[in-house]
Design an enzyme around this catalytic site. Structure first.
Site, short mmCIF file in Angstrom:
data_model
loop_
_atom_site.label_atom_id
_atom_site.label_comp_id
_atom_site.label_asym_id
_atom_site.label_seq_id
_atom_site.Cartn_x
_atom_site.Cartn_y
_atom_site.Cartn_z
N ASP A 35 43.02 30.29 55.88
CA ASP A 35 42.83 31.37 56.81
C ASP A 35 41.51 31.49 57.12
OD1 ASP A 35 45.08 32.18 55.68
OD2 ASP A 35 44.81 33.71 54.51
N GLU B 205 41.34 51.11 50.07
CA GLU B 205 42.34 50.32 49.44
C GLU B 205 42.06 48.81 49.41
OE1 GLU B 205 45.67 51.31 52.01
OE2 GLU B 205 45.51 53.49 51.76
N LYS C 186 42.90 44.94 49.87
CA LYS C 186 43.51 44.36 50.96
C LYS C 186 44.23 43.16 50.12
CE LYS C 186 42.73 41.95 55.26
NZ LYS C 186 44.44 41.66 55.67
N ASP D 279 47.00 40.29 49.79
CA ASP D 279 47.05 39.00 50.85
C ASP D 279 48.55 38.55 50.35
OD1 ASP D 279 46.92 37.01 52.30
OD2 ASP D 279 45.64 35.67 50.80
N TYR E 17 51.57 51.26 51.25
CA TYR E 17 50.03 51.58 51.46
C TYR E 17 50.00 52.52 53.07
CZ TYR E 17 50.21 47.08 54.11
OH TYR E 17 50.42 46.12 54.84
N LYS F 173 36.64 41.91 55.32
CA LYS F 173 37.24 40.76 54.54
C LYS F 173 35.90 40.05 53.57
CE LYS F 173 40.26 38.41 57.43
NZ LYS F 173 41.38 37.77 57.08
N CYS G 215 37.96 0.17 34.17
CA CYS G 215 37.00 1.07 34.04
C CYS G 215 35.86 0.65 35.21
CB CYS G 215 35.97 1.03 32.77
SG CYS G 215 34.66 2.06 32.56
N CYS H 123 32.85 0.77 35.43
CA CYS H 123 31.66 0.17 35.17
C CYS H 123 31.60 -1.30 35.37
CB CYS H 123 31.22 0.58 33.75
SG CYS H 123 32.11 -0.39 32.41
N CYS I 236 39.09 4.59 28.62
CA CYS I 236 37.99 3.02 28.26
C CYS I 236 37.83 3.26 26.88
CB CYS I 236 37.12 3.43 29.29
SG CYS I 236 35.91 1.96 28.63
N CYS J 146 30.78 0.30 26.87
CA CYS J 146 30.72 0.87 28.47
C CYS J 146 29.51 1.55 28.54
CB CYS J 146 31.98 1.72 28.61
SG CYS J 146 32.02 2.60 29.98
S1 IVH Z 1 47.23 49.14 56.65
C1 IVH Z 1 47.51 50.39 60.73
N1 IVH Z 1 46.54 48.75 54.11
O1 IVH Z 1 46.12 43.60 56.26
C2 IVH Z 1 47.56 49.92 59.56
N2 IVH Z 1 47.12 46.98 55.72
O2 IVH Z 1 44.63 42.84 58.47
C3 IVH Z 1 48.41 48.97 59.08
N3 IVH Z 1 47.19 44.85 54.27
O3 IVH Z 1 48.57 44.03 58.54
C4 IVH Z 1 47.82 48.49 57.67
N4 IVH Z 1 46.64 45.52 52.46
O4 IVH Z 1 49.42 43.22 56.36
C5 IVH Z 1 46.98 48.22 55.24
N5 IVH Z 1 46.19 48.57 52.06
C6 IVH Z 1 46.59 47.85 53.01
C7 IVH Z 1 46.61 46.51 53.24
C8 IVH Z 1 46.93 46.02 54.51
C9 IVH Z 1 46.96 44.42 53.15
C10 IVH Z 1 47.52 43.93 55.31
C11 IVH Z 1 48.57 44.35 56.27
C12 IVH Z 1 47.90 44.28 57.86
C13 IVH Z 1 46.73 43.52 57.53
C14 IVH Z 1 45.51 43.74 58.64
#
Ligand code: IVH
Length: 688
Positions: free
Chosen positions: A35, A115, A117, A119, A240, A329, A423, A425, A442, A447
């Site tokens: 990513d 919140e 994020k 993955d 969320y 991020k 080995c 060495c 070894c 050694c």
């Molecule tokens: S809100 C318009 N909340 O991150 C708002 N997204 O980079 C829509 N994601 O597309 C998203 N945790 O796939 C929201 N607590 C969270 C999230 C979250 C992960 C992902 C989601 C989104 C992407 C955006």
């Protein structure tokens, strides 16, 4: 100024690359680059386009959040687009977003919902009259894939909404959230795949690719054509965000909507926080950046949302993303790089450990050019080969690891790696694969690699702790034939060090550090010798009981094994070490070199607690935790970490561990306070 040819070409190339990798990521669930590497491409292109707007004529590459829909699932047109979020890569970018929000609200203050994020893979789940009727992936944001049958199999996702008496159920309700595979579930899944591969390899078949991380495993599991397969995978979801809503209660804030979703039975992440200032947002981000690895699922940042829904309206959206939210991020913990070669290193006991030599790459803030591959079996199961592009991971303080190869990038002529038979060495002795364990060793006593590692172990912190005696110095002196074993350290002179190219100050410091190590405690010396199976705790028991290295050396196996914490295995290993003639010579050199063999703090406390085990829980006022344990041991007692029916008493301090107190109650083990503890130390008896 018109862009140079080089820039025009680079922009074209970046667009190609981004489109290609975007397709692999969203379309095939089989990314070729991490990513972070992808984000870097996007950032570079954005920067070039910003600098040269005339090149930005067709910006579609950066505007499409997802890939065109794969043909294997029916398309679903989102009634309300599933937009992406803008990113903030650091605190400055987050604060800049905060400023834009403040400006957009013309002086109104905003509350923020922070919140995690997650993955995973974004989904939108549609309920009509409380029944799950459709679930779709994001796809390109406008059209996604129909994964209804798959989402139905996810435990935790309600298929029928519970009727809450407080709030009427909406006739149409779209719930958005992230589907993910937890770390423990991924580990189970990976182990299962590795075991399957072991069977395949044994049957002469090719191993199948094992997903590199929970994200890929989660995405692949959700996008199965046969939902019965999805059902066998342990997927989870956090909800969320709301999509389209008709009917139901009126909401004024985002946190209201989350509470409503929770009441309806949706999983809402427990770490959600409502805060009143951007400073608190920054704090939340800093906290989770540091503690992200303690969570049982993967997060790659924090999503910050304006809480007030009327304020959201006011702020509105751009063509790509809402202005009322931002994704902060975290620095990447995974990168892709080229594996130049696989080599083995020889440890002090001769164990051969394969490691990867990598094209240097920055992961989680530090440059990684080497990573362990653990053992023969791991290399075989991961099937990484020299020349492969590999995913490298470094989570928190953890040492970097090669996750697996990017198969699509494997060179055509690539061959599986063969474990060396010799080995590395100069003696090139034969490596022996041990029966029943995955280790290869070894076994040549001469050694030089083993010798060097033994010296490094001797000088290290848990042993003789000789400051400034780094690996480089060890290699230099042993290569020159000056150090044949650890005994030679004590006949080093400043002249010898200077002649080997060490500076005056460095030599003087090193001589001083060596001198200081002559009076290390006996238990440190025992650990430093690197006797197989002998750890610090058993070394301490030996030191206390025998009082000198000579007494330990002449003790019988029976005498050694009689000591608390020293079993037959350690006793035999210790006895065997001292009869080896090489080791006898080391002991002689150490003695001649002036190393103290009898530095043990003699305890003359009465042995009131002989044979008794105590457990200390909570904090005491007169004793630190270690002091309390020391006091017990000095009196011949044992300090244990858990309560059993053999426990003599539990010493209960401030804020004790609830489970220990409960266990003591269940088993009827006496619980005593600090005062009673002092009485027990003095007399060995519980007070009346
Ligand atoms: S809100 C318009 N909340 O991150 C708002 N997204 O980079 C829509 N994601 O597309 C998203 N945790 O796939 C929201 N607590 C969270 C999230 C979250 C992960 C992902 C989601 C989104 C992407 C955006």
């Amino acid at each position: 100024m018109a862009p140079s040819k080089r820039i025009v070409a680079r922009v074209g190339e970046l667009r190609e690359l981004i489109t290609f990798h975007n397709d692999r990521y969203f379309g095939d669930d089989d990314p070729e680059i991490s990513d972070a590497d992808f984000d870097e491409l996007v950032r570079e292109l954005r920067a070039l386009e910003a600098e040269h707007p005339e090149l930005a004529a067709s910006r579609s590459v950066l505007d499409a959040p997802g890939a065109p829909v794969a043909t294997t699932f029916a398309p679903v047109t989102h009634r309300l687009a599933m937009t992406s979020l803008d990113n903030a890569m650091d605190v400055d970018e987050l604060r800049a977003w905060g400023d834009r929000v403040a400006k957009g609200l013309a002086g109104q203050t905003a509350r923020f919902v922070c919140e995690l994020k997650i993955d995973g893979l974004a989904v939108s789940i549609r309920f009509e009259n409380g029944v799950l009727v459709q679930a779709a992936t994001r796809g390109d944001g406008k059209v996604g894939e129909d994964v209804t049958a798959n989402v139905r199999t996810i435990s935790g996702v309600p298929v029928q909404l519970s009727k809450t008496s407080a709030s009427p159920t909406a006739t149409v309700l779209e719930v958005r959230g992230e589907v993910y595979m937890s770390k423990p579930a991924f580990e189970r899944f990976r182990q299962e795949k590795l075991a399957e591969n072991q069977v395949r390899v044994a049957a002469g078949k090719k191993p199948q690719p094992v997903p590199a991380n929970p994200r890929n495993a989660g995405a692949g599991s959700l996008r199965q054509k046969d939902a019965a397969v999805t059902a066998t995978r342990e997927l989870s979801m956090w909800a969320y965000q709301l999509g389209e809503v008709q009917g139901g209660p009126a909401f004024t804030s985002h946190h209201d909507t989350l509470e409503y979703l929770q009441a309806l039975g949706f999983p809402i992440n427990p770490e959600v926080r409502i805060v009143d200032s951007l400073d608190e947002v920054v704090e939340f981000c800093a906290h989770w950046q540091e503690h992200r690895n303690e969570l049982p699922y993967i997060i790659d940042g924090v999503v910050v949302k304006v809480d007030d829904l009327a304020q959201r309206e006011r702020l509105g959206s751009t063509s790509k993303a809402p202005r009322w939210a931002i994704a902060v991020k975290f620095p990447p913990e995974e990168r892709t790089t080229v594996l130049r070669d696989i080599k083995v290193s020889i440890g002090r006991t001769g164990r051969a450990t394969p490691f990867a030599e990598l094209e240097p790459v920055v992961v989680a803030g530090s440059t990684v050019s080497m990573a362990t591959l653990h053992n023969r079996e791991q290399v075989q199961l991961k099937d990484v080969r020299p020349g492969d592009t590999v995913v490298v991971r470094k989570a928190g303080d953890v040492i970097p690891e090669v996750v697996g190869p990017v198969l699509a990038k494997r060179p055509k002529d690539s061959q599986p790696w063969q474990f060396p038979t010799k080995c590395p060495c100069d003696l090139r002795s034969t490596l022996v694969q041990e029966q029943d364990v995955a280790d290869t060793r070894c076994v040549e006593p001469e050694c030089p690699h083993q010798r060097d590692q033994k010296i490094i172990h001797f000088t290290a912190r848990g042993g003789m702790d000789i400051e400034g005696f780094g690996e480089k110095t060890v290699y230099k002196l042993s290569d020159a034939g000056i150090l044949e074993d650890v005994g030679d350290i004590y006949s080093l002179t400043p002249e010898v060090l200077l002649a080997q190219g060490l500076g005056e100050v460095q030599s003087a410091n090193l001589m001083q550090a060596i001198d200081a190590s002559r009076s290390r405690a006996l238990e440190k010396l025992l650990v430093a010798l690197g006797i197989k199976h002998l750890g610090p705790a058993a070394a301490e028991s030996l030191a206390r009981r025998f009082g000198s290295l000579d007494a330990v050396a002449s003790a019988s196996v029976t005498d050694l094994a009689a000591i608390d914490g020293v079993g037959d295995v350690i006793a035999e290993s210790v006895a065997k070490w001292f009869v080896d003639k090489r080791h006898k010579s080391i002991v002689t050199k150490l003695r001649k070199g002036g190393v103290r063999f009898d530095n043990v703090t003699v305890i003359d406390a009465p042995q009131t607690l002989a044979g008794k085990t105590l457990v200390v829980t909570g904090t005491l006022t007169k004793f630190g935790r270690e002091e309390a344990e020391r006091a017990i041991k000095d009196r011949g007692g044992k300090s244990a970490g858990s309560v059993s029916k053999k426990t003599f008493a539990v010493v209960v301090g401030n804020e004790p561990g609830a489970s220990k107190v409960k266990k003591a109650e269940e088993l009827g083990v006496p619980q005593i306070d600090e005062q009673a503890f002092e009485h027990v130390l003095a007399t060995g008896e519980l007070p009346e």
